[in-house]
Design a protein around this motif. Structure first.
Motif, short mmCIF file in Angstrom:
data_model
loop_
_atom_site.label_atom_id
_atom_site.label_comp_id
_atom_site.label_asym_id
_atom_site.label_seq_id
_atom_site.Cartn_x
_atom_site.Cartn_y
_atom_site.Cartn_z
N GLN D 8 47.27 51.32 36.63
CA GLN D 8 46.90 50.80 37.95
C GLN D 8 45.62 51.47 38.44
O GLN D 8 44.76 50.83 39.03
CB GLN D 8 48.02 51.03 38.96
N LEU D 9 45.52 52.80 38.20
CA LEU D 9 44.32 53.51 38.66
C LEU D 9 43.09 53.03 37.91
O LEU D 9 42.03 52.80 38.51
CB LEU D 9 44.50 55.01 38.48
N GLY D 11 42.79 50.15 36.59
CA GLY D 11 42.55 48.82 37.11
C GLY D 11 41.86 48.87 38.45
O GLY D 11 40.92 48.11 38.70
N LEU D 12 42.30 49.77 39.31
CA LEU D 12 41.70 49.86 40.64
C LEU D 12 40.22 50.23 40.54
O LEU D 12 39.38 49.64 41.22
CB LEU D 12 42.46 50.91 41.45
N GLY D 15 38.35 47.38 39.06
CA GLY D 15 38.32 46.33 40.08
C GLY D 15 37.25 46.62 41.11
O GLY D 15 36.49 45.74 41.51
N SER D 109 32.03 36.34 34.68
CA SER D 109 33.18 37.21 34.40
C SER D 109 34.12 36.54 33.40
O SER D 109 34.62 37.20 32.48
CB SER D 109 33.94 37.55 35.66
N TYR D 113 35.19 37.88 29.69
CA TYR D 113 36.57 38.00 29.22
C TYR D 113 36.76 37.28 27.89
O TYR D 113 37.31 37.80 26.94
CB TYR D 113 37.53 37.42 30.25
N VAL D 114 36.26 36.03 27.88
CA VAL D 114 36.47 35.21 26.68
C VAL D 114 35.77 35.86 25.49
O VAL D 114 36.35 35.99 24.41
CB VAL D 114 35.95 33.78 26.93
N SER D 117 37.54 39.06 24.36
CA SER D 117 38.83 38.82 23.71
C SER D 117 38.65 38.12 22.37
O SER D 117 39.41 38.36 21.44
CB SER D 117 39.73 37.99 24.62
N HIS D 129 41.83 46.57 27.93
CA HIS D 129 41.93 45.37 28.74
C HIS D 129 40.84 45.32 29.81
O HIS D 129 40.40 44.25 30.21
CB HIS D 129 43.30 45.32 29.44
#
Lengths: 161, 672, 313, 219
Positions: D8-9, D11-12, D15, D109, D113-114, D117, D129
């Motif tokens: 989460q961190l 990610g934060l 983000g 964005s 991602y595409v 991945s 990720h």
């Protein structure tokens, strides 16, 4: 203005509103409002000095909003018509229509000598007459112009607060 | 002979009878007789379609298509559903058109073409081979073209619309013919069961897919083949527009489904994405044009493009998801697309008939000159209002349930059991949701505008002020349409379950009925019961209504003659917002897409140029696709046409010379 | 049964809370401006008085002026019934599904827009047009942001989403959730006609969005319009507060839990109201034609949230 | 406890990096962009710190402090060095419609991602990720470089691009050698100083640094 400066200003500003004077007696018939009066302000042809005092009354210092009076943009929303200035020829019809458009029960407050009896402009060629020629005036606030406090007290007679 | 076969035969017989009646009947009786016979055709079609949809088999064999196989008309469940849609609209339109007593709507030509059009539309979904399909398709096109042109004598714009319509119809027909030809060549037969045998990934399948999509997309008003729509649907008589938009366009959808579900299932992923792209683009473009349009019928015509775009979006999503074995979501998307097609038939035909009623009463279809019709035409107002709610996808109408199902399948489609289905799907689904959301928002604005400007406020012209309610048969037809919109919205469960049987191998896994006609999507876990919603809103409304009644008794209202306009005495109807001004903020927001042309002319007072005598502002929003894509091509053709005129100047010698040169060339080629 | 009780409690609570919330918002603003303020009960007094007046209607206004306000109130009341505010126990047949909620809200939006058009005045039409333009542009953000919330929960039912966040609080600070929350907040500000999209305190017709549509209404018609808007604001703030701080909401029915739920949602909504009011002090209304830019920004955030939640988690 | 919150961190922080980049495209004002850049530097430092704590490398803590001082404080300060009064009034007029630019951000964005991945695979770790965000920042930096008219706004775009590279390296390799990072940061500082001096010169010469108006230099 930056966020911080505005915040500082708010902190230093504190409360601007002056302490409330004692409440005047309720105007007979205004019980129906129960402390909430929506005011439609009409300048029927004044010289703007009463207008300044009215806007001062609604400003932060006199703060008539604390007693439950609020300016509204449409007479359909209004309970009280606050009329300043003697009625000019061009404003006579709009004034009549505005009164017609206000839902009952409603009251009329005439602010300033001009609105009450024509004042200095009484015999002007563009003047049709004082407000009382058009509609029954419930409260008169004399003065040329009156003090904001007097306008506030007149409105407080309507809100009863 | 089976029941289905009898039904189809009866339709053909009634159609022939109707044509003869129209030719022979006296002008005063023509509309009544023709209308009754057309209603009978539609009712027969309705019953036949219902039977076919419920699983009755059988058909009508016509052994006269030498040198090819005999024609077989035998609708399957899906065909039955579309027969049902077409004939349902047919009933509304026939009842409506009975009350026209004079003018082009009651002419002999129109009443000959009407049954031809109706029967043609019924036969397309019944066809089981490509020859009878194309035959029925041409009958339908012929009927609709004649109907459109019935009015050509009185208005010049009709002729232009007719040319566009014929050209685009023939283009569609050509694409479909070519597509079927490719398939037939690859599979060695013309019947659909033969065509089905083709390898999904093969080159022939890909070519045929593109050709058929172009052909059916043209009929289903998809961008960029929609150019006929804003010309034809507004110019046709309103009941014909209703039949075209409500029913004929669905035949295009049927064609799409025929290709994607029956003939060429399990196509590659790009098919689904391509259909989604075309559908999404049509939806956005259609509603954007509709929202800025001030002509009521142009607005409705563009909104048809939008709705068909959404139907194809659902179809494409379902194809994409099926490719990733997300069967539950794929089925839900397909059922949603079909439900949207059904509900569109209901609300759009009602809207077009309502527009017809407005034209009947005022002679105006320009929203800027309407207004205040709600008080003058109450039945039309209510029917149009309900249908508008359907078109704007507001709860308890049919449009809402369909869009709800579509959105549910999309947001659950990208994932299966917590895992992402595929990158393509996980990118496509959010974009699709965003497109649908923006479309729905703009549709809301469009129909608030259409209803609010036409029916509320004060009349903006003398014609609108003098409007009277339309004759009773028109009102009955409008009421029936509005009721069907409500019924589809209130009982989505049984209807969706029935629709699911036409396309899904396991319909109960896709859709189930819960509660009082509510719908549940078991594979997704979503439930909606509109009747409970109505009950709930009634419950919360009761205290409010009681309060109003008490308050109204104590404090009665007072009526004044003028709306509040700042106290001035000149708050004239002209000062109201019009449809054009209503859409003005939107035109500005989408300036880059719509490319409006503005023209402001200021006339100054003669004495001083600082004083303005009057200002004239003109703003037109034209169809960008038409001006940017079709015009250049057409201009090119025109130039070649001019060049060709020099070549073919009518001299017999010159033609003989051409033949001679051609012969020489052939001989040389052969000898090589 | 417990669903019905919770729904009933929610309606009664929010009918009481919504005017109070408006009172608090106005009072906080007045205090910051250095005024004394009319007190937090003033909206109640306004309402009582409006219901005691004889409304005025123009001859050209139709039944829409009477029905529209009621439709707005009913749609807002339905929001209070269906949203997970006090408890997350949904009705079996009409769960608090995202799309249903948004559509119910749109009933109110449409009703208000039609009331604006009904009077046949220039201002009403103007307000209606602007209102619908904003509503149309807000809808993608609204749907996508809640879509982003729905992905970790695996359903679009709002009560389940709130419950999921209650059970795994680390979701709350995930980037997806933060992005979606910012987007949702902007969308709600636009939807409820707050700053910076609309100025709720304006008396100048040309700057109005929401207020311009109500200019023609009076007496009880106006009262319903006001109550409907207040209820909508309160319910949506309640939803946002439950998404940020889900604790205190009732998941298993009990009397004590219900009491805690009522108190906690009241506190959450009022605190959020105070924050909103303070925040609005620092904002100016943006130009009407910059609103689409703001909404496009919020849409971009919501969209990023959705794709991120698909591709990251 | 930390293990559950680690993703989460991460990610934060990522983000916040993405959010600040998107907001930089959104906002017109130069001052706001500089503040967002500072915020981005702080987020990057926090990201490095979180990775450092998770992997128990004290070296990364040092890197984090370095980043905080250079990207979070130093560079923004240099950029905003000019008198506050004048900087406040600088409103960027972009070449791209802001709405279109924002939609472009979302599309970029998705593209990153595409691409990540498809080409590299997202991997199972939470850092893997989040790696597409680094690429997205690089692309957004490019977008800023392309769409902005003023030299200084373009500089900001360049810095976003640099932050994006840094983010990608930290997230994919779990950190670069401290010296390398040090060198890169110094590089950037140098570029900024040079450009700053340069723009200062240009301002005195031409009275403005809108690139469109710099044609004169060319002619």
């Amino acid at each position: 203005m930056s966020f911080l400066r505005l915040a500082t200003l708010i902190r230093h500003g504190g409360r601007i509103a002056e302490p409330a004077p004692t409440a005047p007696p309720l105007f007979p018939g205004a019980e129906v409002f129960g402390g909430s009066v929506q005011v439609r302000y009409i300048n029927a042809g004044g010289c703007n000095d009463c207008a300044l005092e009215v806007s001062a009354a609604f400003g932060p210092v006199y703060d008539v909003e604390r007693y439950g009076a609020r300016l509204v943009p449409s007479p359909r929303h209004a309970d009280v018509l606050l009329i300043v200035g003697s009625v000019t020829r061009n404003m006579a019809e709009p004034l009549r229509r505005t009164i017609e458009a206000t839902p009952t029960p409603r009251f009329v407050i005439a602010v300033g000598d001009c609105a009450i009896h024509g004042g200095a402009f009484r015999d002007g060629y563009g003047i049709v007459g004082p407000v009382s020629d058009f509609v029954h005036v419930d409260i008169e606030v004399p003065g040329s112009p009156p003090e904001p406090t007097e306008i506030v007290q007149a409105l407080r007679r309507m809100t009863g607060r | 002979m089976t029941g289905i076969g009898a039904g189809l035969l009866l339709q053909l017989g009634l159609g022939a009878l109707a044509v003869v009646t129209a030719l022979l009947a006296a002008p005063s009786l023509r509309s009544r007789a023709g209308g009754i016979l057309c209603t009978l055709i539609a009712v027969t079609g309705f019953i036949t379609g219902l039977a076919a949809m419920l699983g009755a088999t059988g058909g009508l064999l016509i052994p006269v298509a030498l040198p090819m196989d005999p024609l077989l008309l035998a609708p399957d469940r899906l065909g039955g559903l579309f027969m049902l849609i077409v004939s349902g609209v047919g009933i509304l339109v026939s009842i409506y058109s009975m009350s026209s007593t004079s003018g082009p709507d009651a002419s002999r030509t129109a009443w000959v073409a009407m049954p031809v059009f109706l029967v043609g539309m019924q036969l397309v979904p019944a066809a089981t081979d490509s020859v009878s399909f194309l035959l029925a398709w041409e009958i339908m096109t012929l009927g609709s073209t004649v109907l459109l042109l019935a009015d050509h004598a009185s208005r010049a714009s009709v002729a232009s619309a007719g040319i566009w319509y014929s050209a685009m119809s023939q283009l569609s027909f050509f694409f479909i013919l070519a597509g079927f030809a490719v398939l037939a060549a690859a599979s060695g037969g013309t019947s659909f069961s033969n065509l089905q045998a083709i390898e999904p990934g093969s080159a022939a399948a890909n070519v045929a897919f593109v050709l058929l999509l172009l052909g059916f997309g043209g009929k289903a008003e998809l961008v960029p083949l929609h150019v006929w729509v804003p010309r034809v649907l507004p110019e046709a008589p309103s009941h014909v527009s209703a039949a075209m938009s409500g029913a004929m366009v669905k035949i295009g959808v049927y064609g799409g489904l025929l290709v994607c579900v029956r003939l060429l299932p399990d196509g590659p992923a790009w098919w689904g994405i391509a259909i989604m792209l075309v559908g999404g683009a049509s939806a956005l473009y259609g509603i954007l044009q509709a929202s800025v349009s001030s002509d009521l019928k142009v607005l409705l015509a563009y909104s048809t493009t939008e709705n068909m775009g959404l139907v194809f979006l659902g179809l494409g999503a379902s194809m994409l998801l099926r490719g990733y074995d997300a069967t539950a979501a794929a089925d839900a998307a397909l059922v949603a697309a079909l439900l949207l097609a059904v509900s569109h038939a209901a609300f759009k035909s009602t809207l077009f008939l309502g527009a017809g009623a407005i034209i009947h009463a005022t002679g105006e279809r320009n929203l800027d000159r309407l207004g205040g019709l709600g008080a003058r035409m109450p039945v039309t107002a209510v029917a149009f209002g309900i249908a508008s709610l359907g078109a704007a996808a507001i709860p308890i109408t049919s449009g809402f349930v369909a869009e709800w199902m579509l959105l549910q399948s999309l947001i659950h489609g990208g994932r299966q059991g917590g895992a992402v289905v595929s990158i393509a799907a996980s990118v496509a689904m959010p974009i699709a949701v965003a497109v649908i959301a923006l479309t729905a928002g703009l549709a809301l604005l469009t129909f608030v505008k259409a209803y609010g400007i036409a029916f509320l406020a004060r009349p903006r012209s003398v014609e609108a002020a003098d409007a009277r309610e339309v004759p009773s048969l028109m009102r009955i037809s409008l009421a029936l349409g509005a009721l069907s919109v409500l019924a589809l919205g209130l009982l989505p469960g049984p209807i969706a379950a029935l629709v699911a049987t036409t396309v899904s191998s396991d319909p109960t896994a896709a859709v189930q009925t819960v509660g009082l006609g509510g719908v549940s999507l078991p594979g997704i876990g979503a439930v909606l019961d509109p009747i409970m919603l109505v009950v709930l809103s009634a419950l919360v409304a009761i205290p409010v209504i009681v309060a109003i009644i008490v308050s109204a008794r104590r404090h009665p209202h007072r009526t004044v003659d003028l709306p509040w306009g700042g106290g001035g005495s000149r708050a004239r109807p002209r000062m109201q917002y019009t449809a054009t001004s209503y859409a003005e903020p939107l035109v500005r927001v989408f300036d880059d897409v719509l490319k409006p042309s503005r023209d402001v002319q200021v006339t100054h007072v003669a004495e001083s140029r600082y004083l303005v005598e009057h200002v004239r502002v003109e703003q037109t929003v034209s169809d960008v696709i038409e001006t940017r894509l079709y015009r250049p091509v057409l201009n090119l053709f025109q130039r070649y046409g001019k060049a060709a005129r020099h070549v073919a100047n009518g001299s017999i010698h010159r033609y003989l010379t051409y033949s001679f040169v051609a012969l020489l060339i052939v001989l040389i080629v052969v000898s090589l | 049964m417990s669903a019905i009780i919770i729904a009933l409690v929610q309606v009664v609570l929010f009918v009481f809370l919504a005017p109070l919330l408006m009172g608090v918002i106005r009072q906080v603003r007045a205090t910051i401006e250095g005024r004394a303020g009319a007190g937090i009960w003033q909206p109640w007094r306004d309402l009582r008085k409006l219901l005691a007046k004889n409304p005025v209607r123009g001859t050209d206004s139709s039944w829409m002026l009477r029905v529209g306000p009621v439709a707005l109130v009913v749609s807002s009341l339905l929001l209070c019934v269906l949203l997970p505010l006090v408890g997350t126990i949904p009705f079996a047949l009409i769960p608090s599904d995202l799309f249903v909620i948004v559509s119910i809200m749109l009933i109110g939006v449409v009703a208000l827009a039609l009331v604006g058009l009904d009077g046949g005045t220039a201002f009403g039409g103007m307000g209606s047009s602007r209102h619908m333009t904003v509503a149309a542009l807000v809808e993608p953000t609204l749907l996508l942001s809640v879509y982003a919330f729905s992905i970790p929960a695996g359903t679009s039912t709002l009560s389940v989403i709130v419950e999921t966040r209650l059970l795994s609080p680390e979701l709350i600070i995930s980037p997806v959730s933060v992005l979606a929350l910012v987007a949702l907040s902007i969308a709600i500000m636009a939807e409820t006609a707050r700053l910076p999209i609309d100025n709720p305190g304006t008396h100048l017709e040309v700057t109005m969005l929401h207020e311009a549509m109500t200019l023609e209404a009076s007496g009880r018609d106006l009262a319903w319009l006001e109550v409907g808007s207040w209820l909508k604001l309160a319910a949506l703030l309640g939803l946002v507060s439950n998404l940020i701080v889900p604790w205190g909401i009732v998941t298993d029915f009990s009397t004590l839990g219900l009491l805690i739920g009522v108190v906690s949602i009241a506190v959450k909504v009022l605190v959020l109201g105070v924050l909103l009011s303070v925040g609005e002090i620092f904002l100016a209304k943006v130009r009407l034609f910059q609103v689409p830019e703001l909404l496009a920004g919020s849409f971009a955030l919501a969209f990023l949230a959705v794709t991120a939640s698909y591709l990251v988690a | 406890m930390f293990e559950t919150f680690f993703p989460q961190l991460i990610g934060l922080c990522t983000g916040a990096l993405l959010l600040t980049s998107a907001l930089m495209v959104w906002r017109h004002s130069l001052l706001a962009s500089i503040r967002l850049l500072a915020l981005q530097g702080v987020a990057l430092a926090a990201l490095v710190a979180v990775i450092g704590i998770a992997e128990g490398e004290s070296e990364l803590g040092l890197v984090s402090l370095l980043i905080l001082s250079v990207k979070g404080i130093g560079l923004p300060w240099v950029l905003a060095y000019q008198s506050k009064a004048s900087i406040k009034q600088i409103q960027e007029s972009t070449r791209l419609n802001p709405t279109a630019a924002l939609l472009a951000v979302t599309l970029l964005s998705i593209l990153s991602y595409v691409v990540v991945s498809r080409v590299f695979g997202l991997g199972d770790s939470s850092t893997g990720h989040a790696a597409p965000i680094g690429l997205a920042m690089v692309l957004i930096g490019f977008l800023l470089l392309i769409s902005r008219r003023r030299a200084r706004s373009q500089l900001i775009g360049f810095l976003v691009l640099d932050n994006g590279i840094a983010t990608t390296t930290f997230l994919t390799s779990g950190g670069v050698p401290i010296l390398l990072e040090f060198a890169v940061s110094l590089d950037v500082l140098l570029v900024v100083l040079i450009l700053h001096v340069f723009t200062g010169r240009m301002r005195t010469k031409f009275g403005g640094t809108a690139v469109d108006q710099l044609r004169e230099l060319h002619d």
